[in-house]
Design a protein around this motif. Structure first.
Motif, PDB file in Angstrom:
ATOM      1  N   UNK A  55     -11.122   8.628   9.751  1.00 21.65           N
ATOM      2  CA  UNK A  55     -10.757  10.052   9.719  1.00 21.65           C
ATOM      3  C   UNK A  55     -10.519  10.488   8.272  1.00 21.65           C
ATOM      4  N   UNK A  56      -9.835   9.641   7.510  1.00 22.50           N
ATOM      5  CA  UNK A  56      -9.568   9.947   6.106  1.00 22.50           C
ATOM      6  C   UNK A  56     -10.882  10.058   5.326  1.00 22.50           C
ATOM      7  N   UNK A  99     -14.012   9.834  -1.027  1.00 13.51           N
ATOM      8  CA  UNK A  99     -13.480   8.500  -0.762  1.00 13.51           C
ATOM      9  C   UNK A  99     -14.608   7.468  -0.685  1.00 13.51           C
ATOM     10  N   UNK A 100     -15.723   7.858  -0.128  1.00 15.31           N
ATOM     11  CA  UNK A 100     -16.839   6.921   0.052  1.00 15.31           C
ATOM     12  C   UNK A 100     -17.535   6.575  -1.247  1.00 15.31           C
ATOM     13  N   UNK A 101     -17.273   7.333  -2.312  1.00 14.01           N
ATOM     14  CA  UNK A 101     -17.868   7.036  -3.618  1.00 14.01           C
ATOM     15  C   UNK A 101     -17.093   5.962  -4.369  1.00 14.01           C
ATOM     16  N   UNK A 108     -14.339   0.457  -3.792  1.00 10.26           N
ATOM     17  CA  UNK A 108     -13.759  -0.193  -2.615  1.00 10.26           C
ATOM     18  C   UNK A 108     -12.964   0.857  -1.839  1.00 10.26           C
ATOM     19  N   UNK A 109     -13.624   1.620  -0.973  1.00  8.68           N
ATOM     20  CA  UNK A 109     -12.940   2.721  -0.279  1.00  8.68           C
ATOM     21  C   UNK A 109     -11.688   2.301   0.480  1.00  8.68           C
ATOM     22  N   UNK A 110     -11.704   1.142   1.110  1.00  8.11           N
ATOM     23  CA  UNK A 110     -10.528   0.729   1.877  1.00  8.11           C
ATOM     24  C   UNK A 110      -9.353   0.406   0.955  1.00  8.11           C
ATOM     25  N   UNK A 111      -9.621  -0.206  -0.190  1.00  7.23           N
ATOM     26  CA  UNK A 111      -8.546  -0.464  -1.154  1.00  7.23           C
ATOM     27  C   UNK A 111      -7.979   0.848  -1.692  1.00  7.23           C
ATOM     28  N   UNK A 112      -8.857   1.816  -1.943  1.00  8.98           N
ATOM     29  CA  UNK A 112      -8.415   3.122  -2.430  1.00  8.98           C
ATOM     30  C   UNK A 112      -7.549   3.815  -1.377  1.00  8.98           C
ATOM     31  N   UNK A 144       6.477  -2.198  -7.734  1.00  8.93           N
ATOM     32  CA  UNK A 144       5.076  -2.394  -8.099  1.00  8.93           C
ATOM     33  C   UNK A 144       4.275  -2.546  -6.814  1.00  8.93           C
ATOM     34  N   UNK A 145       3.042  -2.067  -6.830  1.00  6.49           N
ATOM     35  CA  UNK A 145       2.148  -2.152  -5.683  1.00  6.49           C
ATOM     36  C   UNK A 145       0.908  -2.922  -6.094  1.00  6.49           C
ATOM     37  N   UNK A 146       0.578  -3.959  -5.346  1.00  9.32           N
ATOM     38  CA  UNK A 146      -0.643  -4.716  -5.570  1.00  9.32           C
ATOM     39  C   UNK A 146      -1.497  -4.565  -4.323  1.00  9.32           C
ATOM     40  N   UNK A 147      -2.717  -4.122  -4.497  1.00  6.56           N
ATOM     41  CA  UNK A 147      -3.617  -3.934  -3.370  1.00  6.56           C
ATOM     42  C   UNK A 147      -4.441  -5.200  -3.197  1.00  6.56           C
ATOM     43  N   UNK A 148      -4.853  -5.484  -1.969  1.00  6.95           N
ATOM     44  CA  UNK A 148      -5.633  -6.693  -1.661  1.00  6.95           C
ATOM     45  C   UNK A 148      -6.712  -6.899  -2.711  1.00  6.95           C
TER      46      UNK A 148
END
Length: 190
Positions: free
Chosen positions: A70-71, A78-80, A83-87, A107-111
């Protein structure tokens, strides 16, 4: 009569509904020092010089996909992203953190920014299997670790878990029996 909840429990209770609304329905706390003790020096994360620093693993089950799609539909740019899922993860978790008004540094660390699935195992959320899947004893392989938060406050007050092999073995056994069982027969849609 018990005392007030430790701050990490209060924070979990604030974050859980905010993240769940975006498909991140798994959340579990651990001590960052447990993680740092298990990884090579170049992969250690900030611990703010504390002896017990709060780490929170954010993960998901298949509940993630409807909100994520949906996002993407509503935000075509977002699709550009590489890594859309990380974004998407960074966007949603950052927004939830801001909503909680945490009075500490964080602090935030994404996969992908940490080398392994160790935070999942240390928080008992999910364990790494030789197939490279994250396994949860109840949910099986329908889990993924998406982010790790580090907050400059106390984490859980328990000793570092010896990697819970009995739980990992249970999950591993379920996966292996699933992988070795014949596929279910397709049911016609009526």
């Amino acid at each position: 009569m018990s005392g007030p909840l430790p701050y990490y429990r209060v924070l979990e209770s604030k974050l859980a509904p905010l993240l769940s609304a975006h498909g991140f329905d798994l959340l579990s706390s651990f001590q960052v020092q447990w993680y740092n003790a298990k990884v090579a020096p170049q992969y250690k994360v900030l611990d703010y010089g504390r002896g017990n620093t709060l780490g929170i693993v954010v993960g998901n089950t298949r509940a993630l996909w409807v909100p994520f799609l949906r996002f993407c539909r509503d935000n075509a740019d977002q699709l550009k992203a590489e890594h859309p899922l990380d974004t998407y993860t960074e966007h949603c978790v950052s927004k939830a953190l801001d909503s909680c008004e945490i009075p500490f540094q964080k602090a935030l660390l994404v996969a992908g920014s940490w080398p392994s699935k160790k935070p999942g195992g240390l928080s008992s959320l999910a364990f790494s299997h030789p197939t490279k899947l994250c396994l949860n004893p109840k949910l099986g392989s329908w889990v993924a670790l998406r982010a790790m938060l580090v907050v400059d406050c106390d984490g859980p007050e328990v000793k570092s878990p010896a990697f819970p092999f009995e739980i990992a073995d249970q999950a591993s056994g379920k996966l292996e029996s699933f992988l070795l069982s014949p596929p279910p027969m397709a049911q016609p849609l009526v």
